[in-house]
Design an enzyme around this catalytic site. Structure first.
Site, PDB file in Angstrom:
ATOM      1  N   GLY A   1       0.788  -1.194  -0.004  1.00  0.00           N
ATOM      2  CA  GLY A   1       0.028  -0.087  -0.242  1.00  0.00           C
ATOM      3  C   GLY A   1       0.740   1.351  -0.192  1.00  0.00           C
ATOM      4  O   GLY A   1       2.043   1.430   0.247  1.00  0.00           O
ATOM      5  N   CYS A   2       0.169   2.347  -0.159  1.00  0.00           N
ATOM      6  CA  CYS A   2       1.139   3.489  -0.221  1.00  0.00           C
ATOM      7  C   CYS A   2       1.449   4.079   1.007  1.00  0.00           C
ATOM      8  O   CYS A   2       2.742   4.247   1.233  1.00  0.00           O
ATOM      9  CB  CYS A   2       0.172   4.918  -1.053  1.00  0.00           C
ATOM     10  SG  CYS A   2      -1.508   5.156  -0.183  1.00  0.00           S
TER      11      CYS A   2
END
Length: 346
Positions: free
Chosen positions: A149-150
């Site tokens: 994920g970011c």
């Protein structure tokens, strides 16, 4: 050797960013792009910046097996809960999957179910966690790569050297992270409406954000120690970028010099990680449009804490760029292919 690739969910911000990057990839040919809400429309009608670059029309993914048969790799840019069914549909094909969502990020499906409130319907999927700098060997031969994920990419990369060298108490970690609004996706929401967002700054999902267990999982694996974090995300009025500020208590004997050495040991030869050193200050604008992660760290001797800072572009290193980096590793290509670009500034 050119690889045929398809992008499922090509009309989201991450999907469009994938198309932008893949256009410059000399060994990737995009053969299918899908959207259930815009089936039959040309991609350039939705993203005019792709005008003249792609003449592809958006398809439905109802016949996912046919798309899989025609693809060496399928990139999935769909909301969580959808990639599991794609994985099951393609499990008997040679097609490999890179999922930009959360469905294949967790070793324990029960953790996914607890935080995402969705039943995991492909619990035995042959998946690996797709954070390239920390998991290359597993990514190389993986059937399914669960792209990190970011927020997690920024946080894990900032903390990993400290955890790997056992310099911090992994139960004392606090992550305070800020993201541009593209991290919330392209769908309209009141909180992202310009009058609500402009000249505003707020926290959200305090103590409940779904990236919390993903960071804990990675740090626990790196350190082989029990890990517990407080993670607080914030929304800032900018389009792109994440700045993560990570705090942890240093263990006895952990000197500033050992902290410096830990970062150099883990990342000294990494192309996409730029070490600003002790007392540096990463900035989101300095990585904009790139696959770089800029990292610095500070030592607070008064509180015996380390503060690690990292900056990434959430749509590139935090999503599409990392997916292409994983694609390059999986194919045996130069890892920098299509990603070796200078950040946009200002």
């Amino acid at each position: 050797m050119t690889k045929k690739v398809s992008v499922l969910g090509a009309t989201g911000y991450a999907g469009a960013e994938l198309l932008r990057i893949l256009y410059s990839h000399p060994q990737a040919e995009v053969v299918h792009i899908t959207s259930e809400s815009h089936t039959g429309e040309p991609i350039a009608a939705l993203y005019p910046h792709l005008r003249g670059l792609y003449d592809l029309t958006l398809e439905s993914m109802k016949d996912i097996e046919a798309i899989g048969c025609d693809s060496d790799f399928v990139f999935i840019g769909l909301p969580h809960g959808h990639a599991m069914e794609v994985g099951k549909a393609l499990k008997d094909l040679s097609t490999r999957i890179i999922d930009l969502g959360a469905d294949f990020r967790f070793a324990d499906p029960a953790v996914y179910e607890a935080w995402y409130h969705v039943e995991h319907t492909y619990r035995d999927a042959p998946r690996v966690y797709g954070l390239a700098e920390l998991n290359r060997a597993a990514i190389k031969d993986a059937k399914i790569i669960g792209n990190a994920g970011c927020f997690t990419t920024a946080s894990i990369l900032a903390l990993a050297p400290l955890a790997a060298s056992h310099l911090i108490d992994t139960k004392s970690i606090i992550v305070d992270a800020k993201s541009g609004v593209t991290g919330a996706g392209r769908g309209p929401k009141l909180a992202n409406h310009f009058p609500e967002l402009y000249d505003n700054f707020r926290a959200y999902n305090v103590a409940h954000h779904r990236h919390t267990p993903e960071i804990e999982q990675a740090i626990a694996e790196i350190s082989d120690e029990e890990t517990l974090i407080n993670f607080t995300p914030h929304l800032v009025p900018m389009g792109r970028g994440i700045l993560a500020t990570c705090y942890a208590n240093l263990k006895d004997g952990a000197t500033p010099e050992l902290v410096d050495a830990a970062y150099e040991k883990l990342y000294g030869k990494e192309f996409f990680i730029r070490l600003l050193g002790r007392n540096g200050y990463p900035s989101t604008k300095e990585v904009r449009g790139s696959n770089y992660c800029d990292i610095a760290w500070h030592i607070d001797e008064r509180t015996h804490r380390v503060i690690a800072l990292s900056a990434i572009d959430n749509l590139v290193k935090g999503a599409a760029g990392q997916a292409v980096q994983n694609f390059n590793i999986a194919c045996g290509f130069d890892e920098k292919t299509a990603l070796d670009v200078v950040p946009m500034y200002p």
